[in-house]
Enzyme design. Structure first.
Site, mmCIF file in Angstrom:
data_model
loop_
_atom_site.group_PDB
_atom_site.id
_atom_site.type_symbol
_atom_site.label_atom_id
_atom_site.label_comp_id
_atom_site.label_asym_id
_atom_site.label_seq_id
_atom_site.Cartn_x
_atom_site.Cartn_y
_atom_site.Cartn_z
ATOM 1 N N HIS A 1 0.984 -1.227 0.000
ATOM 2 C CA HIS A 1 -0.066 0.107 -0.099
ATOM 3 C C HIS A 1 0.935 1.341 0.125
ATOM 4 C CE1 HIS A 1 -4.159 1.348 0.384
ATOM 5 N NE2 HIS A 1 -3.537 2.539 0.942
ATOM 6 N N VAL B 1 -3.648 2.471 -9.651
ATOM 7 C CA VAL B 1 -2.342 2.246 -10.073
ATOM 8 C C VAL B 1 -1.894 0.859 -10.049
ATOM 9 C CG1 VAL B 1 0.115 3.004 -9.504
ATOM 10 C CG2 VAL B 1 -1.710 4.847 -9.086
#
Length: 402
Positions: free
Chosen positions: A209, A218
């Site tokens: 993350h 993304v």
């Protein structure tokens, strides 16, 4: 306590676990199906499809994150026709940003050396966020209070919880991402392990993350780029996100399951659960196989010809919204041949019309005006296109509204 890259182990399921699973066979099947699809369509048709599918990919990838902006609303935004509702308008712009990053990836066509670098991953994030309204940079808590703000292209600077998963400390993110790029670099893997590594990396990216927000989109853009770079040349005519969105509950549940720590001596030798990683990779490969199979069927030459015929019939019955002119049935062979070849020389297009030259040129002018064919100059070949009014006929069920 700092988090080292070993916290991501197993990086891949062990050879023993893979040998007992269907993952190697799935990877081989995916390669085979992708190559088969490439044999179905010309490079020019692939380019047209990839541009068209970027809207579909944006719709589905954003849908996973709660942005339900429909393809027709995205296409309206491409024409600078935005909703009067400021929230919907911002979400339209978010969809356009996703499409813009896809276009950048197509033009750049990065190799795996470029992709597996922290600079590239940061640039993906930066390019996405710099094109969306700053209102979408704000991070809010459950009460709706602003607690942080995205800095485009920068790793997060605070700790975060993702469901039950407590992500690594922000101070460790850069080292973890450097290690991630080294471990999952595709040149380290051969044969079926190459695609298995891509799917495993998709989970490990979300586990780290690295950004305060935007990790899902993304991460999927990153996986899109890798799948193309490792040899799935038909990727772009199909995308994982459609399958992930259609089973998003399962997708998110399997991501969470793979977050779990090792479950005893029968669950591999890493820090995280090997069984959970196997299940996630199995889901991802099966989803990819389903999507390339779906698109391959959709692009079957005989079936597409029938749908082109159905579109022309609908035009002549005045059942196509916003289209008031009928269309000569001779157009079907022109459009179908243009799909097969990607584009037509003008003399060939006239010949395919099978009518006097003046009538043929009038028909071709109509096809260009209606967006069914395009040209770059008055003498250029005529290229097959997918106008919005033909979508539902050419590609039924591709999205919920088609």
């Amino acid at each position: 306590m700092s988090t080292s890259i070993s916290a991501l182990t197993p990086y891949l399921p062990s050879d023993n676990a893979l040998g007992k699973s269907s993952l190697p066979d799935q990877a081989v099947e995916l390669n085979k199906l992708s190559a088969g699809l490439m044999g179905q369509i010309s490079p020019i048709t692939l380019a047209t499809l990839s541009q068209y599918m970027s809207v579909i990919n944006s719709f589905y990838s954003n849908l996973i994150e709660g942005n339900a902006t429909r393809p027709h609303e995205i296409r309206a935004a491409q024409r600078e026709e935005y909703s009067d509702d400021p929230i919907k308008r911002d979400l339209q712009k978010e969809s356009l940003a996703h499409i813009s990053v896809q276009q950048w990836l197509r033009e750049k066509s990065p190799d795996v050396d470029t992709i597996y670098s922290t600079a590239f991953i940061k640039e993906l994030h930066m390019r996405f966020y710099q094109q969306i309204p700053e209102s979408l940079w704000l991070i809010k808590n459950e009460k709706g209070d602003v607690v942080d703000k995205v800095v485009p292209g920068e790793w997060r600077t605070c700790k975060v919880d993702v469901g039950r998963h407590i992500a690594p400390d922000h101070e460790d993110v850069n080292d973890l991402m450097e290690g991630f790029c080294d471990i999952y670099h595709s040149k380290k893997y051969q044969g079926d392990r190459k695609l298995i590594a891509v799917m495993a990396a998709h989970h490990r990216f979300t586990w780290i993350h690295p950004f305060i927000d935007g990790n899902g989109r993304v991460g999927r853009l990153l996986t899109d780029a890798v799948l193309k770079a490792v040899g799935l040349d038909s990727y772009g005519a199909w995308f994982l996100s459609r399958g992930l969105a259609k089973s998003s509950v399962n997708y998110k549940a399997l991501l969470a399951t793979a977050d779990a720590p090792r479950q005893g001596d029968l669950d591999g030798r890493g820090v995280l659960t090997e069984k959970g990683l196997l299940g996630f990779c199995d889901y991802m490969l099966a989803t990819a196989i389903d999507q390339v199979s779906y698109i391959s069927h959709l692009l079957d030459l005989s079936l597409l010809r029938k749908r082109i015929d159905a579109y022309i019939q609908a035009r002549n019955d005045f059942r196509v919204p916003n289209m008031t002119e009928s269309l000569k049935t001779n157009a079907a062979l022109v459009l179908h041949t243009a799909f097969i070849q990607g584009e037509l020389e003008r003399a060939q297009a006239v010949e395919l019309c099978a009518m006097p030259e003046r009538s043929a040129r009038r028909l071709l002018s109509q096809l260009k005006k209606d967006g069914l064919l395009s040209e770059t100059s008055s003498k250029s070949p005529l290229r097959w296109e997918i106008p919005e009014h033909a979508e539902a006929f050419y590609f039924p069920q591709l999205t919920p509204e088609l």
